[in-house]
Scaffold this motif. Structure first.
Motif, mmCIF file in Angstrom:
data_model
loop_
_atom_site.group_PDB
_atom_site.id
_atom_site.type_symbol
_atom_site.label_atom_id
_atom_site.label_comp_id
_atom_site.label_asym_id
_atom_site.label_seq_id
_atom_site.Cartn_x
_atom_site.Cartn_y
_atom_site.Cartn_z
ATOM 1 N N GLY A 126 -18.978 14.883 4.473
ATOM 2 C CA GLY A 126 -19.851 13.872 5.059
ATOM 3 C C GLY A 126 -19.873 13.957 6.570
ATOM 4 O O GLY A 126 -19.589 14.999 7.168
ATOM 5 N N GLY A 127 -20.209 12.838 7.219
ATOM 6 C CA GLY A 127 -20.277 12.797 8.672
ATOM 7 C C GLY A 127 -21.159 11.663 9.154
ATOM 8 O O GLY A 127 -21.584 10.804 8.374
ATOM 9 N N TYR A 128 -21.436 11.672 10.449
ATOM 10 C CA TYR A 128 -22.259 10.628 11.063
ATOM 11 C C TYR A 128 -23.122 11.286 12.131
ATOM 12 O O TYR A 128 -22.646 11.654 13.201
ATOM 13 C CB TYR A 128 -21.349 9.562 11.680
ATOM 14 N N HIS A 129 -24.389 11.492 11.812
ATOM 15 C CA HIS A 129 -25.295 12.114 12.783
ATOM 16 C C HIS A 129 -26.729 11.905 12.326
ATOM 17 O O HIS A 129 -27.022 12.017 11.139
ATOM 18 C CB HIS A 129 -25.000 13.610 12.918
ATOM 19 N N GLY A 130 -27.607 11.624 13.294
ATOM 20 C CA GLY A 130 -29.006 11.369 12.978
ATOM 21 C C GLY A 130 -29.858 12.613 12.885
ATOM 22 O O GLY A 130 -31.058 12.516 12.633
ATOM 23 N N ALA A 131 -29.246 13.791 13.105
ATOM 24 C CA ALA A 131 -30.031 15.025 13.055
ATOM 25 C C ALA A 131 -29.274 16.085 12.261
ATOM 26 O O ALA A 131 -29.150 17.233 12.686
ATOM 27 C CB ALA A 131 -30.339 15.527 14.463
ATOM 28 N N LYS A 132 -28.778 15.684 11.117
ATOM 29 C CA LYS A 132 -28.117 16.657 10.251
ATOM 30 C C LYS A 132 -29.151 17.663 9.751
ATOM 31 O O LYS A 132 -30.362 17.454 9.885
ATOM 32 C CB LYS A 132 -27.421 15.960 9.092
ATOM 33 N N MET A 133 -28.699 18.739 9.141
ATOM 34 C CA MET A 133 -29.619 19.766 8.667
ATOM 35 C C MET A 133 -30.483 19.221 7.533
ATOM 36 O O MET A 133 -30.010 18.490 6.666
ATOM 37 C CB MET A 133 -28.856 21.004 8.223
ATOM 38 N N ARG A 134 -31.762 19.577 7.562
ATOM 39 C CA ARG A 134 -32.724 19.064 6.582
ATOM 40 C C ARG A 134 -32.319 19.438 5.156
ATOM 41 O O ARG A 134 -32.327 18.594 4.260
ATOM 42 C CB ARG A 134 -34.118 19.615 6.901
ATOM 43 N N ARG A 135 -31.939 20.681 4.932
ATOM 44 C CA ARG A 135 -31.565 21.102 3.581
ATOM 45 C C ARG A 135 -30.305 20.370 3.106
ATOM 46 O O ARG A 135 -30.177 20.051 1.927
ATOM 47 C CB ARG A 135 -31.363 22.621 3.521
ATOM 48 N N TYR A 136 -29.394 20.115 4.030
ATOM 49 C CA TYR A 136 -28.184 19.389 3.634
ATOM 50 C C TYR A 136 -28.522 17.944 3.265
ATOM 51 O O TYR A 136 -27.957 17.377 2.335
ATOM 52 C CB TYR A 136 -27.143 19.426 4.753
ATOM 53 N N GLN A 137 -29.460 17.343 4.004
ATOM 54 C CA GLN A 137 -29.906 16.000 3.661
ATOM 55 C C GLN A 137 -30.563 15.988 2.283
ATOM 56 O O GLN A 137 -30.343 15.072 1.484
ATOM 57 C CB GLN A 137 -30.885 15.479 4.713
ATOM 58 N N ASP A 138 -31.364 17.014 1.979
ATOM 59 C CA ASP A 138 -31.946 17.135 0.647
ATOM 60 C C ASP A 138 -30.840 17.190 -0.404
ATOM 61 O O ASP A 138 -30.932 16.555 -1.460
ATOM 62 C CB ASP A 138 -32.798 18.411 0.539
ATOM 63 N N LEU A 139 -29.805 17.966 -0.104
ATOM 64 C CA LEU A 139 -28.700 18.116 -1.047
ATOM 65 C C LEU A 139 -27.966 16.796 -1.247
ATOM 66 O O LEU A 139 -27.571 16.456 -2.363
ATOM 67 C CB LEU A 139 -27.732 19.188 -0.537
ATOM 68 N N ILE A 140 -27.792 16.040 -0.163
ATOM 69 C CA ILE A 140 -27.147 14.727 -0.268
ATOM 70 C C ILE A 140 -27.935 13.825 -1.204
ATOM 71 O O ILE A 140 -27.381 13.191 -2.107
ATOM 72 C CB ILE A 140 -27.011 14.079 1.126
ATOM 73 N N GLU A 141 -29.242 13.770 -0.983
ATOM 74 C CA GLU A 141 -30.074 12.857 -1.760
ATOM 75 C C GLU A 141 -30.190 13.281 -3.218
ATOM 76 O O GLU A 141 -30.142 12.434 -4.115
ATOM 77 C CB GLU A 141 -31.466 12.778 -1.126
ATOM 78 N N ARG A 142 -30.325 14.587 -3.454
ATOM 79 C CA ARG A 142 -30.607 15.068 -4.812
ATOM 80 C C ARG A 142 -29.346 15.323 -5.630
ATOM 81 O O ARG A 142 -29.344 15.105 -6.849
ATOM 82 C CB ARG A 142 -31.422 16.368 -4.744
ATOM 83 N N GLU A 143 -28.276 15.815 -4.986
ATOM 84 C CA GLU A 143 -27.125 16.269 -5.764
ATOM 85 C C GLU A 143 -25.799 15.622 -5.373
ATOM 86 O O GLU A 143 -25.046 15.176 -6.234
ATOM 87 C CB GLU A 143 -26.997 17.805 -5.626
ATOM 88 N N ILE A 144 -25.496 15.598 -4.081
ATOM 89 C CA ILE A 144 -24.168 15.141 -3.680
ATOM 90 C C ILE A 144 -23.960 13.668 -3.998
ATOM 91 O O ILE A 144 -22.933 13.293 -4.585
ATOM 92 C CB ILE A 144 -23.927 15.411 -2.176
ATOM 93 N N SER A 145 -24.925 12.818 -3.613
ATOM 94 C CA SER A 145 -24.759 11.376 -3.868
ATOM 95 C C SER A 145 -24.579 11.062 -5.352
ATOM 96 O O SER A 145 -23.677 10.286 -5.717
ATOM 97 C CB SER A 145 -25.945 10.603 -3.286
ATOM 98 N N PRO A 146 -25.398 11.634 -6.264
ATOM 99 C CA PRO A 146 -25.149 11.389 -7.685
ATOM 100 C C PRO A 146 -23.776 11.868 -8.141
ATOM 101 O O PRO A 146 -23.104 11.187 -8.925
ATOM 102 C CB PRO A 146 -26.269 12.170 -8.375
ATOM 103 N N GLU A 147 -23.340 13.018 -7.638
ATOM 104 C CA GLU A 147 -22.010 13.500 -8.019
ATOM 105 C C GLU A 147 -20.913 12.602 -7.471
ATOM 106 O O GLU A 147 -19.906 12.357 -8.155
ATOM 107 C CB GLU A 147 -21.808 14.934 -7.518
ATOM 108 N N VAL A 148 -21.088 12.102 -6.256
ATOM 109 C CA VAL A 148 -20.099 11.170 -5.696
ATOM 110 C C VAL A 148 -20.000 9.918 -6.560
ATOM 111 O O VAL A 148 -18.900 9.420 -6.847
ATOM 112 C CB VAL A 148 -20.469 10.805 -4.240
#
Length: 816
Positions: A595-617
């Motif tokens: 994770g982390g705290y930043h308003g300009a994280k990588m776009r693909r990583y944000q996609d991954l957070i929304e689609r895969e990482i958050s559900p797995e968490v």
């Protein structure tokens, strides 16, 4: 040869700087007199995210440029990268008189605004008053309290640039050139492009009216010459920040500000942020009135209502007392506007009064551009509450959709009102005090004072219900009724407060114009009134209770969970803090974080957070709560080498994940896809240990043969260099738990450069030949190396220009 008159040309400015220093020290007295520090939320987060890069710099003397401490890995340009060619850093320290950060920011704001008002023709003591207004505006103080230091520093340098532009257009071209180049270079260095964008809007509107005036006066040639000079100044300021700007521009398309490659999210149609995210914080239609009356909408989302408030009485009546009662009253949801979280950006009752006054006394050519800026600023700050206009601007104004929190745009109105207000007062003081002048004066006082009086008298008729009340649905009616009565009271008290400052300032001007009060004394009283007004409101948000005795070592203390994880001596693995992982960079202080705290994280990583990482968490948390979880099912977290989960601070809260894939692995099968949508869909169901997903429309990949004996391991780790050793009987595809970024990373196998592939939507992969090999990834972007050299060259040019102007002024050829 002309000589400077010390009493006339030097002493007033020395006195002004002395006042600014005294006010700064008094405002931050806990820092200077009690050895305390100001804990800032965003700065705490920044320290966590920057720790790896700072440690690397201390140990090696080099810049890491890349950090694995947040979001699996990202460029360090927007976190903590230094450019050796940035000589403006020393100028910044000099202007802030080497005061400890962030105390020097308001001193810079004072000096910058003082220079601007002098250039606009305001006498020294009135310029002091205006500078104090600007530096102590609630916009700056609230932002400093939150840790938005770069934003406030960028704001602090805005007046210096405006001073340069105005000087250039008023036949002081060398001064204008130097101030513009210096001010913009200093502002760009702090890297808050949203504020720079707002500054650009101000300059363009000002320039448009200058063009109209030049056409009317048939002075197009002089206008073109001035623009040419300013363009050169801008080029120098951009050159002085080449390295920083180049690296950021290089990263921007791959960040959240860039285009999404997922067609379901508008890929190929738009770039920038989503509207819901960008306009999450938008002023209500009436909310800009807090510029004049700070508690018009109740103040802050959490505000101390004080003793004997209606809420305190109601709570006491219900039997509450002691610390619980105090906490409820001190953190009451007083705000009742449209935003989920906010504090009022108070500009000052006096400056609003002076702004209205200026509209009656300044020539139209001096007020029209200001009125346009004030109006535009307010409309833009409405954001989602005025979609007809703001959605159009968001979609079609170049670059505007890169920024969020549109309430920040109100700084344009604040700066414009200060310019116009104190220029108007300067004009008024030079006029005869005849009936026409008095009539205009009383109309301006009547408009502002009358509005404050009406707001106070009719404060009891509002509903005082806001967006924040949705969170209070479970609260009893007696609580809500008492709270809304307090909201009305806050408005009433502050309306009378603003009325007082309007009337008091008007009275001073009245007595000065009647020669019953010396101008010098009158201006001194105005300065005093401004200090009382601005510091009174600013201390609501930043006071002695805001400072603590806390050293840096105490800010980041490894918990038992951290200590347990840190016993692991592997060179590179990741940790996921299960508690608000994607708004937390404190984990990054000790660990490489998913994770982390930043308003300009990588776009693909944000996609991954929304689609895969958050559900797995969510699945991980649910499984842990039930006392059972098969970590093998968390394929995405495993491919990110999430070796530990943190579920709290105790040692037991450090949960090892035996299923993490490790730093690198060979796969037995390649799943070929043709676009981003197919790519991210495939990783929802794949086996990350055995399969790799590759977009063959972008990357060529050979067929592979399974080799169960193949091995690959990380032997050396640094932020900008990773060394692996591989061993295999057959050629294969190795996947690395490192984030793919196409700019600056190079890979070699036994010294021969090879192409880096992207696998599993965000990771790196290499085709590795059979046998034993040394694999090295290095991050050495030319944008940093070449950009740093260019930065140095233009910094030298900038400093020589400044020294040249100073020398030219002192030999008497130009005295401006």
């Amino acid at each position: 040869m002309k000589h400077f008159d010390f009493k006339k040309d030097i002493l007033p400015h020395l006195a002004a700087i002395a006042i600014f220093l005294i006010v700064t020290i008094v405002f931050y007295s806990p820092v200077f007199l009690e050895n305390k520090a100001l804990p800032q939320h965003d700065i705490m987060q920044w320290k966590g995210s920057a720790q790896e890069l700072e440690e690397f710099r201390e140990q090696t003397g080099e810049e890491g440029l890349w950090t694995n401490s947040m979001f699996g890995g990202m460029p360090g340009y927007l976190i903590n990268v230094e450019f050796s060619g940035e000589l403006t850093k020393e100028i910044h320290k000099l202007i802030s008189f080497y005061l400890p950060h962030p105390t020097g920011i308001i001193l810079i704001a004072f000096i910058s605004c003082y220079v601007m008002l002098l250039v606009f023709g305001v006498r020294s003591w009135l310029a002091v008053a205006g500078a104090l207004t600007f530096g102590l505006t609630a916009f700056n103080i609230i932002s400093i309290g939150a840790g938005h230091n770069s934003k406030v520093t960028a704001v602090a340098y805005m007046p210096l640039v405006l001073a340069g532009v105005h000087a250039a257009f008023t036949n002081r071209k060398w001064l204008g050139f130097v101030l513009t180049a210096l001010g913009l270079a200093l502002q760009l260095r702090v890297n808050h492009l949203q504020i720079t964008y707002y500054l650009m809007i101000m300059v363009l509107v000002y320039g448009l009216f200058q063009l109209i005036q030049a056409i009317q006066e048939k002075k197009i040639a002089d206008f073109a010459k001035t623009v040419g000079i300013l363009v050169v100044a801008v080029i120098i300021s951009l050159g002085a920040n080449t390295g920083r700007l180049w690296t950021i521009m290089e990263y921007s398309p791959y960040s959240m500000r860039g285009k999404s490659e997922l067609t379901s999210q508008g890929g190929g149609e738009k770039t920038g942020l989503e509207k819901d995210y960008a306009f999450q914080y938008s002023n209500g239609i009436m909310e800009p009135l807090v510029l004049f009356i700070p508690n018009f909408f109740g103040g802050s989302s959490q505000q101390d209502l004080g003793k004997n408030s209606n809420l305190e009485k109601a709570l006491r009546k219900q039997g509450m007392s002691g610390q619980q009662l105090q906490q409820q009253v001190e953190n009451a949801p007083a705000y009742w506007g449209d935003q989920p979280l906010t504090a009022p950006y108070y500009a000052g009752a006096i400056v609003v009064f002076l702004f209205v006054l200026s509209l009656f006394f300044l020539e139209r050519k001096h007020t029209l551009w200001v009125m346009v800026l004030v109006g535009l600023s307010i409309v833009l700050s409405w954001g989602d509450n005025f979609q007809t206009f703001n959605y159009l601007i968001f979609d079609y104004l170049p670059g505007y959709n890169k920024f969020r929190s549109v309430t920040f745009v109100i700084i344009i109105a604040i700066v414009a009102m200060i310019i116009s207000g104190f220029s108007g007062l300067e004009k008024l003081l030079s006029l005869d005090w005849n009936k026409e002048t008095q009539k205009k004066f009383f109309i301006a006082m009547g408009i502002t004072g009358g509005f404050a009086l009406l707001a106070a008298l009719f404060a009891g008729i509002g509903s005082y219900r806001g967006a924040i009340d949705a969170r209070l649905a479970s609260y009893p009616d007696w609580y809500l009724q008492a709270l809304r009565e307090d909201r009305a009271s806050l408005l009433r008290v502050d309306a009378f407060r603003s009325l007082f400052f309007v009337v008091a300032t008007a009275a001073v001007i009245w007595f000065v114009q009647l020669d019953k009060l010396k101008k010098s004394l009158g201006m001194g009283v105005i300065i005093l009134l401004i200090l009382i007004d601005m510091m009174g409101v600013s201390k609501r948000f930043l006071n002695s209770d805001s400072f603590v005795r806390e050293s840096k070592a105490d800010e980041f203390v490894a918990t038992e969970a951290d200590q347990r994880i840190l016993k692991d001596q592997d060179p590179d693995y990741r940790v996921l803090n299960l508690m608000n992982p994607f708004n937390d960079a404190k984990t990054s202080y000790f660990h490489k974080s998913v994770g982390g705290y930043h308003g300009a994280k990588m776009r693909r990583y944000q996609d991954l957070i929304e689609r895969e990482i958050s559900p797995e968490v969510s699945e991980v948390i649910a499984g842990l709560q039930e006392g059972k979880f098969d970590f093998e099912n968390a394929d995405v977290l495993n491919m990110l080498n999430t070796k530990y989960f943190k579920a709290g601070e105790s040692a037991r809260a450090a949960i090892a994940n035996p299923s993490a894939n490790g730093n690198a692995w060979f796969v037995s099968e390649i799943i070929k896809v043709n676009n981003a949508n197919e790519e991210i869909a495939a990783i929802s169901t794949f086996d990350s240990k055995e399969e790799a997903v590759v977009d063959v429309s972008s990357f060529e990949v050979s067929e592979i043969v399974n080799d169960s004996t193949s091995k690959i391991s990380l032997t050396s780790y640094a932020p900008n260099e990773l060394v692996y050793q591989s061993s295999s009987n057959k050629a294969g595809l190795a996947v690395f738990s490192e984030i793919y970024y196409p700019e600056g990373w190079k890979a070699t196998i036994d010294g021969e450069e090879v192409k880096i592939l992207r696998a599993n939507y965000v990771l790196r992969a290499l085709e590795v030949p059979a046998g034993e090999h040394k694999i090295v990834f290095t991050f050495a972007p030319s944008s940093y190396r070449i950009g740093n050299t260019i930065t140095w060259v233009f910094n030298v040019l900038l400093i020589l220009s400044c020294l040249g102007y100073v020398g030219y002024a002192f030999v008497g050829k130009s005295k401006e």
